[in-house]
Write an enzyme that holds these catalytic residues in place. Structure first.
Site, PDB file in Angstrom:
ATOM      1  N   GLY A  43     -45.372  -6.420 -66.183  1.00 57.44           N
ATOM      2  CA  GLY A  43     -45.665  -5.522 -67.292  1.00 57.44           C
ATOM      3  C   GLY A  43     -45.466  -4.032 -67.106  1.00 57.44           C
ATOM      4  CB  CYS A  71     -41.595  -4.395 -69.538  1.00 51.97           C
ATOM      5  SG  CYS A  71     -42.941  -5.527 -69.532  1.00 51.97           S
ATOM      6  N   GLY A 110     -42.675  -2.347 -66.438  1.00 53.44           N
ATOM      7  CA  GLY A 110     -41.282  -1.904 -66.589  1.00 53.44           C
ATOM      8  C   GLY A 110     -41.052  -0.995 -67.789  1.00 53.44           C
TER       9      GLY A 110
HETATM   10  P1  5GP Z   1     -38.300  -0.177 -64.500  1.00 53.98           P
HETATM   11  O1  5GP Z   1     -37.809   0.270 -63.167  1.00 53.98           O
HETATM   12  O2  5GP Z   1     -37.260  -0.029 -65.567  1.00 53.98           O
HETATM   13  O3  5GP Z   1     -39.606   0.423 -64.878  1.00 53.98           O
HETATM   14  O4  5GP Z   1     -38.601  -1.741 -64.350  1.00 53.98           O
HETATM   15  C1  5GP Z   1     -37.612  -2.666 -63.992  1.00 53.98           C
HETATM   16  C2  5GP Z   1     -38.203  -4.067 -64.012  1.00 53.98           C
HETATM   17  O5  5GP Z   1     -38.698  -4.417 -65.329  1.00 53.98           O
HETATM   18  C3  5GP Z   1     -37.231  -5.181 -63.713  1.00 53.98           C
HETATM   19  O6  5GP Z   1     -36.892  -5.281 -62.351  1.00 53.98           O
HETATM   20  C4  5GP Z   1     -37.978  -6.401 -64.240  1.00 53.98           C
HETATM   21  O7  5GP Z   1     -38.933  -6.889 -63.321  1.00 53.98           O
HETATM   22  C5  5GP Z   1     -38.729  -5.841 -65.428  1.00 53.98           C
HETATM   23  N1  5GP Z   1     -38.089  -6.214 -66.696  1.00 53.98           N
HETATM   24  C6  5GP Z   1     -36.781  -6.109 -67.022  1.00 53.98           C
HETATM   25  N2  5GP Z   1     -36.555  -6.545 -68.281  1.00 53.98           N
HETATM   26  C7  5GP Z   1     -37.748  -6.948 -68.762  1.00 53.98           C
HETATM   27  C8  5GP Z   1     -38.160  -7.515 -69.994  1.00 53.98           C
HETATM   28  O8  5GP Z   1     -37.394  -7.689 -70.944  1.00 53.98           O
HETATM   29  N3  5GP Z   1     -39.484  -7.834 -70.107  1.00 53.98           N
HETATM   30  C9  5GP Z   1     -40.349  -7.634 -69.077  1.00 53.98           C
HETATM   31  N4  5GP Z   1     -41.612  -8.021 -69.231  1.00 53.98           N
HETATM   32  N5  5GP Z   1     -39.997  -7.065 -67.899  1.00 53.98           N
HETATM   33  C10 5GP Z   1     -38.714  -6.743 -67.745  1.00 53.98           C
END
Ligand code: 5GP
Length: 347
Positions: free
Chosen positions: A181, A186, A183
């Site tokens: 959660g 996300c 991300g």
């Molecule tokens: P960020 O670095 O962009 O904050 O987070 C990246 C991570 O977000 C990814 O490695 C993956 O674990 C998570 N993530 C990617 N796409 C999604 C999505 O559509 N839904 C959710 N719940 N998490 C995602």
């Protein structure tokens, strides 16, 4: 029903307390880590930052660019075996050793992973990735992959609590991927109300994994270099980045021009955009748990990765850690109610 009263913390809730240091310059800080992985016995040496396995981040081009800094890329699972064969033909071990092959947990995924891994002995990392790592199915799948690939480094996730970290390591994972959660694209916390503040998840999962000789990846929620340092300070062995590496030339996202300005599309892997592209739309029993955003186009990833590594080196000098490995031991977090001063806008 029960309520846990312990307050759990995210990156925005803490800062590093500076400590006396004999380091004169950030150039003295070594960001390289050397790991020997628990089950595979494999050794790896590099800068433990990983581009996320998202199809507008973890591309073959990203892998080539980041490998120059010994930074890893979890290549997304939507390339075909033929695409992989082409990529492997152009590349040498210095790139392939820093690449993770991502997979889901279906029989078709298993076969595809076998076909890709058979293409080169230089591929050593497998990243088993599902949104809900609490499914019993993941544990069985990790056992199956471990039996098929005894000498490959297996990462599995995502989870956020120590008990599940231990279970995945005991099932054969060398590394557990941590984060539900946090991300940038996300929406799980909004759609389901499920989640765990990322810094506490890293601290608790790191403890559990290290107790068994395993490692963790802090995955998601980093918005700036300071957050990457906080993830390492909290005990993450690796830090995975999506949004911070999106929007670049090498991210391979769709480029869109609006009023003379260039943007790049970036979306969650459970978003409507991803499901339209890869699964023929959102199935009627589920909701999209990711969003789609347009980021200003940021050019080559080189400057960004230098900036992130420079930030982490600087954190190390503020707390007196000559090596990244020492950062967590030198870390005292202070809980805060303020972060940066935004009077002239956000950095
Ligand atoms: P960020 O670095 O962009 O904050 O987070 C990246 C991570 O977000 C990814 O490695 C993956 O674990 C998570 N993530 C990617 N796409 C999604 C999505 O559509 N839904 C959710 N719940 N998490 C995602």
């Amino acid at each position: 029903m029960r309520i846990e009263q312990d307050l759990k913390l995210g990156f925005k809730d803490v800062l590093f307390r500076p400590k006396r240091s004999t380091l004169k310059s950030r150039s003295q800080v070594d960001l390289t880590r050397n790991f020997t992985f628990k089950h595979s016995g494999r050794q790896w040496s590099g800068v433990p930052v990983i581009a996320a396995n998202m199809d507008s981040v973890g591309s073959f081009d990203m892998a080539k660019a980041l490998a120059r800094h010994k930074v890893m890329t979890a290549v997304h699972k939507h390339y075909t075996v033929e695409d992989w064969a082409g990529f492997i033909r152009d590349n040498d071990a210095s790139v392939l050793n820093n690449v993770m092959v991502s997979t889901g947990t279906s029989d078709a995924d298993f076969q595809k992973t076998k076909d890709i891994m058979a293409l080169s002995d230089d591929l050593i990392f497998i990243c088993i990735d599902i949104a809900n790592g609490y499914s019993e199915h993941l544990v069985e799948y990790v056992e199956r992959v471990r039996a098929a690939f005894p000498d490959k480094v297996i990462s599995a996730g995502n989870v956020v609590t120590g008990d599940m970290c231990e279970e995945l390591i005991l099932a054969g994972a060398d590394i557990v991927k941590v984060g539900i959660g946090p991300g940038s694209v996300c929406t799980t916390r909004v759609k389901t109300g499920v989640g765990y503040p990322q810094l506490s998840a890293i601290i608790e999962c790191g403890d559990a994994a290290h107790g068994l000789g395993g490692q963790i990846i802090g995955d998601g929620g980093c918005t700036c270099a300071g957050d990457v340092s906080k993830a390492f300070g909290g005990g993450a062995d690796f830090v995975m980045l999506g949004g911070m590496l999106a929007g670049h030339e090498e991210s391979n996202g769709e480029v869109i021009e609006q009023d003379g300005e260039m943007f790049m599309k970036f979306y969650g892997m459970s978003s409507q955009s991803a499901m339209d592209k890869h699964s023929g739309g959102v199935a009627n029993y589920r909701a999209a748990e990711g969003k789609t955003v347009l980021l200003p186009f940021r050019g080559p990833v080189e400057n960004t990765i230098q900036d992130i590594m420079g930030g982490v080196r600087s954190t190390c000098t503020y707390v007196g850690a000559a090596k990244l490995k020492e950062l967590t031991k030198r870390t005292t977090f202070i809980r805060v109610r303020e972060q940066e001063n935004n009077v002239y806008g956000k950095e």
